[in-house]
Each structure stands twice: as structure tokens, then as C-alpha cells.
Design an enzyme around this catalytic site. Structure first.
Site, PDB file in Angstrom:
ATOM      1  N   HIS A  33      -0.257  -0.716   4.305  1.00  0.00           N
ATOM      2  CA  HIS A  33       0.796   0.068   4.957  1.00  0.00           C
ATOM      3  C   HIS A  33       0.252   1.274   5.723  1.00  0.00           C
ATOM      4  CE1 HIS A  33       3.727  -2.285   2.628  1.00  0.00           C
ATOM      5  NE2 HIS A  33       4.607  -1.849   3.502  1.00  0.00           N
ATOM      6  N   GLY A  34      -0.883   1.778   5.333  1.00  0.00           N
ATOM      7  CA  GLY A  34      -1.390   2.906   6.104  1.00  0.00           C
ATOM      8  C   GLY A  34      -2.617   3.548   5.505  1.00  0.00           C
TER       9      GLY A  34
END
Length: 474
Positions: free
Chosen positions: A320-321
Site C-alpha cells: 500500500h505504500g
């Protein structure tokens, strides 16, 4: 190019549809491929080369994987090199800044690093490329000797930049042969309109409230305002992402593709495990089939099962990041999944269903706090606001509830299958079948409602400023 812009709605999409529908069947894939490349290059043409590199890499490895499967040798080497190649591309553009920043902080150095911009959708199309090669090697899909077909699979514009992650085995046959009939096309239009309304009316209004509150100094928030901000963000991210998925699925149907569902009313879940079977389904099944099961899944000792779950959820957070809060978010959900597998899941079955829902919602909402705030210290500050570091209620909380109560009501209802179940109930369907005139009236009313929703959504599009989808950043 965003789906929720006049350029897409009234220029790009109509032109592509007309050209596609009048083009001979043999050339339809070329039309879609060119349209998809143009769609991606519209916002950031320099990153088109990154996607083309990913396409070329996975095309070559797909051929090598097919050869390895037929000859029965070097298969693991091919898959290993393919995964490494894809992760290097993903790592350079998504995680290099994070690594360098933390090394500078750790060693007190200054590497004079030039920030690398993140190409849109790189996490999504990288995972699709990996699934293509693995599916070919497993025999779940046939190899594409035509590079244009694999390019279309990876770059297809409806799901290119924010999913759903389309597994190769689900669309392999559709890439080579598909038909668009009136029922499929109209269902696609309907689904697109519903997704657009989710984005423009619910997600954007919830986002307006959430952004204003989260941008405030955490310590100055009342308890009520802090809770309102987190609840509205929880609604925003669901309707923003599920709205995009609806639009992607609808667009796919307009061009003859049948993508799998990506959401199934996740906020009605009775456990965290159930929530993740309903939320971002394509990502969850991807990690299950390509990471969890290859590690041994549930077919190993209990200790290794928890090891596998830990790996999957840390990988989910990293996907996700490139930020510590996403690692924390992944570990947070991984911990609850493990607890439910160990004993909590069985314990939940012994309490009333309402309490199961409350438990799941509390865990989910607090999970979104970790997801929303990048700075770990700011997460703690916001938590303090939610539990009484300031006033319990203030004029600001009253204002948000007064101005946005209708959005909140609509959002909560739309989180459940109540409306869908009502119109799909056996009694209503039987009644409509007995009264043909009412059935026709219902169809006309449905068409009128969809037309109104579309016109209203377009009005919001025209009047809005730039409103990218949350999952574009991944």
C-alpha cells in the site's frame, strides 16, 4: 485521466466506444490497446515507458515460463527471476525514496537524493504482470505469443491505475474472443453510473469533512469532531475505492470484459477476517494464491501458519505504500487475523451477532486511522482527541452533523445490501410478474432514476475541483 472528469465522460469514452464498436473484430484489441496507452499517457507520458518495460519483461518471462513448464526444467529459476525483475522496477519507483530517507535519518547523512516520482497504478499493473507469468507456468492460462495481447491485458484502461487486480486466468479467453451484447453493455452503463455517483456524491462529500478535520491540529479537536472525522474517512475510502471498482467493472462490460467483483459490503462483516474477504477482494485473493498458499498456507504446522500470515500482512502493508504507518497498518490487521485464527474467531461465534458487528467495525475504523495519518506521533495525538484530551462536543461537530447528516444517512444505508435485497426479494419479483404494467413502470422508473443520478453526478463533476481517487497513490 480520471473517470470523474468531463474530458473522460464526454470526449475520451464516447470516441473510444464508437471507434471500438464499428471496428472489425480482429482489430478491436488494437483499438483498446491504443486507447489504453493514450489514457495512461494523458496524465504522465514519461511513465508510459515504465509500463511498457513491465509489459516487455512479463511477455518474455511468460514465454520462458511456458517453455519451462513444457520441458519440466528451470521453472523455479524463471519464476524467481521474473519476480525479482518486477519487484526491482516496483522497488525503485515506490520504495527508493523511503529507504534513502530512513538511511539519512539513521546515519545523519545527506545523500543529495533526487526524489523519484511514483508512476500511477504501478502496484496494480506489476501484480497483474506477475500473475500472468505464474498462471502460464501453472497451466491456469495459456501463454500469449502475441505481444499486443499481453500489452492489452496489463494496460487495459478501465482497471489500469486503481484495480481491481484482474487475474490473467479470468480474462485470458476474453482477450482473444469476446462479444458485447445489449444486456452486457447496458449493465455496464448502469454499473458505471452507480460508481460515479458513489464517488461524486458520497466519497467526495465525506472526504471534504474528513480532510478538513484531519488537517486540523489533532490536540485542538473535540471528541465528537475527531470521531466524525474518522467515521467520514472510513466512509470516504470505501465509496471512493468501491466507486472506482464499479466504474472499472462497468467499463469492462461495455467492451465485453467480465471482471470479478472487488467489494461485497465489507462494513457488514462480523469479524476482521470476514472484512478482508469482502474488501479489495482482488488483492486479498492475489496474496492468498501467489504468496500464502505457496508458503504452505494452512497445510503446515501452526507456527508456520502464523509465520505465513505475518509475511502476507506485512507484504500487504508494504504494497500500500512506502511509509511506516502502512507497515504498522499491515501488522495491526495481521495481528487481529492471527488472534481470530487462534481463538478469537471461535469466541466471537458465542456472542450476539450485533456485538460481532460492533467488534469488527471498531477494529476497522481504528485501522483506517493508521492508514490515513503518515506520522506515527500524529496518530497518537488524534487518538488522544478521540478519547477526551479536549472538549466532548463543540460547535464544529454540530456544524458537520447539521450540514452533512444526509450524506451520512445515505452512506450508511449504501454500506448495506438493504436496497439490493429489497428489489431482489422473491415477494417483490413475484408481485411484479403478476402485474405486468407495474413491471414496465418499474423499468421506466429505474431508467429515470439512473438518468437523474447521472445528470446530478455530471453536475458535481463540472462544479468540482481536482478529485483523484485515494487508491491512485498505490
Amino acid at each position: 485521466m480520471l473517470f470523474s472528469t468531463t474530458t473522460f465522460l464526454f470526449v475520451f469514452l464516447p470516441c473510444v466506444l464508437v471507434i471500438y464498436l464499428i471496428t472489425p473484430r480482429k482489430l478491436k484489441n488494437i483499438v483498446l490497446l491504443l486507447a489504453s496507452l493514450f489514457f495512461y499517457a494523458w496524465g504522465e507520458p514519461k511513465f508510459l515507458y515504465v509500463m511498457l518495460l513491465s509489459i516487455a519483461l512479463n511477455y518474455v518471462f511468460g514465454i520462458l515460463a511456458d517453455k519451462a513448464k513444457r520441458e519440466g526444467k528451470h521453472g523455479k529459476l524463471v519464476i524467481t527471476l521474473m519476480v525479482i525483475g518486477n519487484l526491482i522496477i516496483l522497488g525503485i519507483f515506490k520504495y527508493a525514496n523511503f529507504v534513502v530517507f530512513n538511511m539519512e535519518s539513521l546515519f545523519g547523512a545527506n545523500f543529495d537524493w533526487k526524489m523519484i516520482a511514483l508512476p500511477l497504478g504501478i502496484s496494480f499493473y506489476t501484480f497483474q504482470g506477475i500473475s500472468y507469468v505464474i498462471d502460464v507456468y501453472r497451466g491456469d492460462g495459456k501463454v500469449q505469443k502475441n505481444p499486443l495481447n499481453i500489452a492489452l491485458y496489463i494496460s487495459l484502461f478501465p482497471q489500469l491505475v486503481a484495480g481491481p487486480i484482474v487475474r490473467y486466468q479470468t480474462v485470458a479467453d476474453q482477450i482473444e474472443s469476446r462479444r458485447v451484447d445489449l444486456n452486457l453493455f447496458t449493465s455496464g452503463v448502469k454499473r458505471f453510473i452507480i460508481g460515479l455517483a458513489k464517488k461524486m456524491f458520497i466519497a467526495n462529500n465525506c472526504g471534504l469533512v474528513a480532510d478538513q478535520i484531519f488537517q486540523s491540529q489533532g490536540g485542538s479537536l473535540s471528541v465528537g469532531t475527531a470521531w466524525i472525522g474518522l467515521i467520514f474517512y472510513s466512509l470516504q475510502i470505501f465509496f471512493d475505492f468501491s466507486g472506482y471498482s464499479d466504474m472499472a467493472i462497468g467499463l469492462g462490460r461495455m467492451f465485453g470484459f467480465k471482471f470479478l467483483e472487488n467489494f461485497n459490503y465489507p462494513y457488514i462483516a462480523k469479524s476482521v477476517s470476514e472484512f478482508w474477504r469482502r474488501w479489495h477482494i482482488s488483492l486479498g485473493t492475489w496474496f492468498k494464491d501467489y504468496v500464502y498458499i505457496p508458503l504452505g498456507g494452512n497445510r503446515v504446522s501452526p507456527i508456520k501458519i502464523y509465520r505465513n500470515l505475518a509475511i502476507v500482512w506485512l507484504a500487504t502493508g508494504i504494497w500500500h505504500g512506502a511509509s511506516w504507518n502502512f507497515l504498522l497498518w499491515g501488522a495491526y490487521y495481521g495481528a487481529f487475523i492471527m488472534l481470530e485464527k487462534a481463538f478469537l474467531g471461535k469466541a466471537l461465534l458465542r456472542v450476539p451477532v450485533a456485538l460481532q458487528h460492533v467488534y469488527a467495525l471498531i477494529v476497522i475504523v481504528f485501522g483506517w486511522l493508521l492508514f490515513r495519518i503518515d506520522n506515527v506521533s500524529d496518530i497518537w495525538t488524534y487518538l488522544c482527541s478521540m478519547f477526551g484530551s479536549g472538549a466532548f462536543w463543540d460547535a464544529r461537530a454540530t456544524y458537520y452533523m447539521h450540514e452533512y447528516y444526509m450524506v451520512l444517512i445515505v452512506a450508511i444505508i449504501a454500506c448495506t445490501p438493504l436496497v439490493k435485497n429489497f428489489f431482489a426479494s422473491d415477494k417483490l419479483l413475484t408481485f411484479m410478474q403478476k402485474h405486468r404494467a407495474l413491471h414496465i413502470t418499474k423499468d421506466i422508473a429505474t431508467l429515470a432514476v439512473l438518468a437523474f443520478i447521472f445528470v446530478y453526478s455530471v453536475a458535481l463533476v463540472v462544479g468540482s475541483t481536482f478529485n483523484p481517487f485515494i487508491y491512485f497513490r498505490f
